[in-house]
Motif scaffolding. Structure first.
Motif, PDB file in Angstrom:
ATOM      1  N   VAL A  62      88.554  46.006  58.588  1.00  0.00           N
ATOM      2  CA  VAL A  62      88.799  47.200  59.341  1.00  0.00           C
ATOM      3  C   VAL A  62      88.510  47.150  59.824  1.00  0.00           C
ATOM      4  N   ASP A 120      92.161  52.462  45.737  1.00  0.00           N
ATOM      5  CA  ASP A 120      93.225  53.680  47.099  1.00  0.00           C
ATOM      6  C   ASP A 120      94.301  54.428  46.442  1.00  0.00           C
ATOM      7  N   ASN A 180      96.016  58.131  46.442  1.00  0.00           N
ATOM      8  CA  ASN A 180      97.476  58.768  46.176  1.00  0.00           C
ATOM      9  C   ASN A 180      97.933  59.167  45.858  1.00  0.00           C
ATOM     10  N   SER A 201      99.221  52.501  48.317  1.00  0.00           N
ATOM     11  CA  SER A 201      99.875  53.099  50.104  1.00  0.00           C
ATOM     12  C   SER A 201     100.290  52.654  50.970  1.00  0.00           C
ATOM     13  N   GLU A 202     100.857  53.036  51.963  1.00  0.00           N
ATOM     14  CA  GLU A 202     101.017  52.346  52.941  1.00  0.00           C
ATOM     15  C   GLU A 202      99.857  51.261  54.462  1.00  0.00           C
ATOM     16  N   GLU A 203      99.022  52.612  54.423  1.00  0.00           N
ATOM     17  CA  GLU A 203      97.604  51.723  54.568  1.00  0.00           C
ATOM     18  C   GLU A 203      97.469  50.463  54.232  1.00  0.00           C
ATOM     19  N   PHE A 204      97.284  50.645  52.939  1.00  0.00           N
ATOM     20  CA  PHE A 204      96.266  49.730  52.092  1.00  0.00           C
ATOM     21  C   PHE A 204      97.681  48.310  52.130  1.00  0.00           C
ATOM     22  N   SER A 205      98.408  48.948  52.163  1.00  0.00           N
ATOM     23  CA  SER A 205      99.366  47.865  52.043  1.00  0.00           C
ATOM     24  C   SER A 205      99.014  46.827  53.350  1.00  0.00           C
ATOM     25  N   LYS A 206      99.110  47.812  54.450  1.00  0.00           N
ATOM     26  CA  LYS A 206      99.338  46.707  55.549  1.00  0.00           C
ATOM     27  C   LYS A 206      97.716  45.891  55.833  1.00  0.00           C
ATOM     28  N   LYS A 207      96.784  46.288  54.851  1.00  0.00           N
ATOM     29  CA  LYS A 207      95.483  45.765  55.133  1.00  0.00           C
ATOM     30  C   LYS A 207      95.822  44.824  54.309  1.00  0.00           C
ATOM     31  N   ASN A 234     106.875  46.926  56.915  1.00  0.00           N
ATOM     32  CA  ASN A 234     105.905  46.429  58.196  1.00  0.00           C
ATOM     33  C   ASN A 234     105.293  44.837  57.047  1.00  0.00           C
ATOM     34  N   GLU A 274     103.776  47.126  67.753  1.00  0.00           N
ATOM     35  CA  GLU A 274     104.583  47.819  66.149  1.00  0.00           C
ATOM     36  C   GLU A 274     105.468  48.561  65.956  1.00  0.00           C
TER      37      GLU A 274
END
Length: 982
Positions: A145, A594, A598, A628-634, A667, A967
């Protein structure tokens, strides 16, 4: 540079180690390639550095000073028989410290080892700050992060404060740290150093930073593989890298992340620090790559900073040691002599003792059961039987075997330890140390460690969940407490039990994820925010480097560990060998946290699968973990980087079968396409931009001409090295000049050949220094000739010349290598260019000489030749122009096939190619930037603000540019086809 013998140009600068008399130093040396120049010229810098003088007899001497400031002179003429003073490069290291324990060797072998030690004594460090610096490598620190960690400095005593200040000053003096203005601030402390009463090792508490660092996966050597490699080996040498991590430079942009604070200042590391969870993996990778680079892996291996060399014969071993030491010197490491062993017949490595075809564990993982003390009270028997209760199903006739022990627990029964009791006790211990109760450690099975502490000692049992789902013991551990430890509070003892167990089984646990079960609730979250208790802080600081979770287990369910802690075996001073350096991996409870946040999962739990504390969604018979989308990006970014920046398809295959998330595919595409590291370093990661354009076409002779130079013609009966060409775009007629140089005068001479008969409109050329000189530009200006440079590193922009270069060189090579050819290459070149001008061109269909002046050189006999009419010559020139245009259209179609048009504007940011690929090192970035576009010359040529002073060097062809894509921009291009729904 101009030397006394006329050399004007150098081929580069190199740093090498030079030894003159008794002094040895690294110096910068210029390299000159010249057949008549094979000298080594000593300049004033070397004379001063090596303390050289010349006496009245014109002899060179060296003045050196020993520890007592005595001056000694060494003469270049050995016949003078002057006393030679041998310099100790590590003067503060006592001579006796260079004596290694090699009593097991005979005198001849001892002499060989001592000879190597003396020969390579400069490789041994002066102190812990003498770390050298590794070349061509640097460490990176990447975060999960974009945030920072900051804590206040820990309080300490006045004595500790003085010790910290002293160590900080030494680190600054040796450029290992620098002053910082970073938002990151980790506190420091002093740790107890074994063998000393005072605290002397400075530690930076990176626990908060470690939580947000992206781990780096790196394989570590396994003892099973080493056993195979060392088969039939009789000699072993171990080398220890001094202050290992500090030898690795830290990437400049990552230094601020290592910021730390004392009570007097704020600093950051310039090298790889200890305490980071990624440091061991980074060092392991770099050192193992170095061993592989120097072809040493056939007889050496490294476990972080420990190098093991193994050989079958002594002669072979001496050669192997030399090869490894040479590699270490070249790469810039230093060794810690006290921790090195040479040519031993056995060695401790990876928790084992390795000898000739013999490998045995250094620790007995069953000693806590084998030496379990004989029960002396009923309470002792109850403790022992409580442990046995877990394994009754694996012990045949357990009730009968244990009957003598159970009898001692009957009411009013007098405690008498009989032979039957002893026999029963020993038989049960034997069962506990063998199958089916005990299992062999399997690196692929889950690891569980149960720990406990009592006022007598600490105990632990390591279990693994077998394929049938049952937990089986693998190893046991117990250790007594000393008197001072017995006075500690409960949280310290329970944490101490965890640390001692982890340290005891560290060779199994490094790089693994495991769970520790403790009956002390406060340790479940390791929620120790500060170091109010200094010793407790040391324990948690060590444990923070491992990848584990702590789970609470009620005391009544932790009977086995409780039994071992109350009946400890190992003495409190045992298990004191050096701690291993640990690498940590990602933790699975991040997924659980995470999912707890959700909202979509909370709404539709009934439609999901819940097992192992994680929610899954069934998609086409596959159960996928919901993110979640945010965690999947990480996660995508982490996997992309950890697996060496894999591409889109590989990333999809890695993530999509296991996980599902909103916009997952989109993503993955976005992160891969916008990854700056990929853009800069991958040779095939982006689409190609820019369509083929054309200068012209030329409609008459000499309207457009191209100039180029070919080098490398040295020898072949001539001192000339270069062939300069000037070719007409309309007729393809070529002019040449051969010379020894690439000066402006050579290109002026070539241009004059055309100007003697006609005028030139435009000359297109690459950016050679001679052509780009003021002298040549002035000459062209006087003759009204426009000069156009091709963009940086785009030889295809001068494609006509590039193709002609190949043709002419091939012709010269063929003629030179004909039998009985004794002519110079320059003579052959003039003949070849004449024949080229008289031969039909594959594009125009006519010979360049014919198109230029109407002369048609035919292979027909003169008697049957016909006179060409001027009308036909004019028509043929028109046809040649049509053929040229037709050829360009065909080439453009092929060139543009896999490219796309890209319109760039002033102010856009772009990456540019990092110089010519021939001048790049293998691992240099392929692209650099990003830079701003400051001017649009044409649809294909742009001026970039890359900091270069020469205007020609700021022009780039669009094929050498890569636009910076965000992006958001990628979202407009690629829509996600696999929408997320629950």
């Amino acid at each position: 540079m101009k030397t006394v013998n006329g050399v004007k140009k150098t081929d580069g600068l190199i740093t090498i180690k030079i030894k003159i008399f008794d002094l040895e130093e690294e110096m910068d040396i210029y390299i000159v390639e010249n057949e008549d120049f094979d000298d080594f010229i000593i300049g004033l810098d070397i004379i001063k550095k090596f303390k050289l003088t010349q006496n009245e007899d014109l002899q060179i001497e060296q003045k050196t000073t020993n520890i007592q400031d005595r001056t000694s002179k060494t003469n270049i003429n050995e016949e003078n028989n002057r006393k030679i003073f041998t310099i100790n490069f590590n003067e503060h290291i006592e001579t006796e410290e260079f004596v290694s324990t090699i009593d097991h060797l005979d005198e001849k072998k001892k002499n060989e080892i001592e000879k190597i030690i003396k020969e390579y004594k400069t490789i041994f460090a002066k102190d812990k700050y003498d770390v050298g610096s590794v070349k061509d490598y640097e460490a990176h620190i990447d975060l999960l992060v974009n945030t920072y960690c900051s804590k206040r400095p820990y309080r300490c005593t006045i004595e500790d404060k003085l010790e910290i200040e002293e160590q900080i000053s030494m680190l600054l003096k040796n450029n290992l740290i620098e002053e910082s203005y970073s938002p990151f601030a980790a506190p420091v402390t002093l740790a107890f150093k074994r063998g000393e009463n005072r605290k002397s090792r400075l530690c930076v508490d990176f626990r908060e930073l470690n939580k947000i660092i992206i781990p780096q996966a790196q394989p570590f050597p396994l003892i099973d593989d080493l056993i195979i490699k060392t088969r039939n080996c009789k000699f072993f040498t171990t080398l220890d890298i001094n202050s290992a991590f500090w030898a690795i430079p830290l990437r400049v942009e990552d230094r601020s992340k290592t910021g730390f604070v004392t009570q007097d200042g704020h600093f950051q590391w310039t090298c790889l620090p200890f305490g980071l969870k990624t440091s061991p993996a980074i060092f392991q990778r770099i050192l193992s790559n170095i061993l592989r680079k120097h072809y040493l892996t056939g007889y050496s291996v490294n476990y972080i900073d420990d190098i093991l060399i193994y050989s079958s014969t002594f002669e072979e071993h001496i050669r192997h040691i030399r090869n490894v030491l040479e590699a270490i010197i070249k790469e810039g490491f230093r060794l810690k002599f006290k921790k090195c062993t040479f040519a031993s017949d056995s060695v401790k490595y990876l928790g084992h003792i390795i000898q000739n075809n013999s490998v045995r564990p250094l620790k007995d993982n069953l000693i806590s059961i084998k030496h379990f003390p004989t029960p002396k009270t009923q309470k002792n028997i109850r403790q022992f039987l409580g442990k046995i209760n877990f394994y009754h199903e694996y012990i045949p006739r357990s009730a009968i075997i244990l009957d003598p022990l159970h009898n001692l627990l009957r009411k009013n029964e007098k405690f008498i330890w009989s032979e039957k009791c002893e026999e029963s006790f020993n038989k049960i211990k034997k069962y506990l140390c063998s199958q089916p109760v005990l299992e062999i450690f399997d690196k692929d099975l889950p690891i569980k460690i149960f720990t406990d502490a009592s006022l007598e000692g600490v105990g632990a049992i390591l279990k693994q969940t077998q394929l049938d789902g049952k937990d089986k013991p693998v190893a046991y551990f117990s250790k007594k407490l000393n008197e001072s430890q017995k006075r500690k509070k409960a949280i310290y003892l329970e944490c101490f039990a965890m640390k001692e167990a982890v340290k005891y089984w560290q060779h199994w646990l490094i790089g693994k994820q495991f769970t520790i079960y403790s009956d002390h609730k406060p340790l479940e979250n390791m929620n120790i925010k500060c170091r109010t208790d200094e010793e407790l802080g040391d324990l948690t600081y060590y444990l923070s480097q491992y990848d584990f979770t702590v789970k609470y287990i009620p005391g009544k369910e932790n009977v086995e560990a409780d039994c071992l802690s109350r009946n400890p075996v190992l003495e409190s001073e045992e298990n004191k060998e050096d701690l291993l350096k640990i690498v940590n991996l990602i933790q699975i409870n991040d997924i659980v946290k995470d999912q707890e946040k959700n909202e979509t999962i909370k709404e539709k739990k009934q439609n999901l699968i819940h097992k192992n504390e994680i929610y899954y969604k069934k998609i086409k018979k596959h159960e996928k973990i919901i993110l979640s989308e945010e965690f999947s990006k990480k996660l995508i970014k982490k996997v992309h980087e950890d697996l060496c920046h894999i591409g889109i398809r590989q990333l999809q295959k890695k993530i999509s079968p296991i996980y599902t998330a909103k916009n997952l595919t989109k993503n993955i595409i976005n992160i891969c396409k916008t990854c700056e590291i990929c853009i800069k370093n991958k040779s095939r990661c982006q689409g190609k931009f820019g369509l083929m354009s054309q200068l012209g076409p030329a409609t008459k002779p000499f309207e457009i001409m191209s100039m180029d130079t070919i080098g490398g013609f040295g020898g072949s009966r001539s001192t000339k090295k270069y062939l300069h060409l000037l070719v007409d775009h309309y007729t393809r007629y070529a002019f040449i000049v051969t010379s020894k140089t690439q000066n402006a005068s050579d290109f002026i001479k070539l241009t004059k050949k055309v100007l003697e008969t006609d005028e030139i409109g435009i000359i297109l050329t690459d950016q050679y220094p001679g052509i780009n000189s003021k002298e040549f530009k002035q000459y062209l200006q006087e003759n009204n000739i426009k000069l156009i440079f091709t963009a940086v590193n785009t030889p295809f922009s001068n494609g006509l010349n590039e193709r002609l270069n190949q043709t002419i060189v091939n012709k010269i090579r063929c003629k030179i290598n004909e039998k009985n050819n004794k002519r110079t290459w320059t003579t052959v070149a003039r003949e070849c260019i004449q024949k080229y001008n008289e031969t039909e061109h594959s594009v125009t269909g006519f010979a360049p000489k014919y198109l230029l002046d109407g002369t048609n050189v035919s292979i027909l006999p003169n008697e049957i030749k016909t006179i060409e009419k001027e009308e036909k010559w004019i028509a043929d020139k028109r046809l040649a122009l049509e053929n040229t245009i037709k050829s360009h259209k065909y080439n453009k179609k092929i060139f543009d096939k896999n490219r796309k048009m890209q319109e760039l504007d002033i102010g856009d940011s772009v990456y540019v190619e990092n110089g010519n690929r021939l001048n790049r090192k293998k691992l240099d970035e392929l692209k650099i930037g990003p830079f701003k576009i400051v001017e649009k010359i044409s649809k294909s040529i742009y001026r970039i603000d890359n900091g270069n002073r020469k205007p020609e060097s700021t022009l780039f062809h669009i094929t050498k540019l890569q636009p910076v894509t965000t992006e958001a921009e990628e979202d407009e291009v690629e829509e996600n086809r696999h929408q997320y729904s629950i």
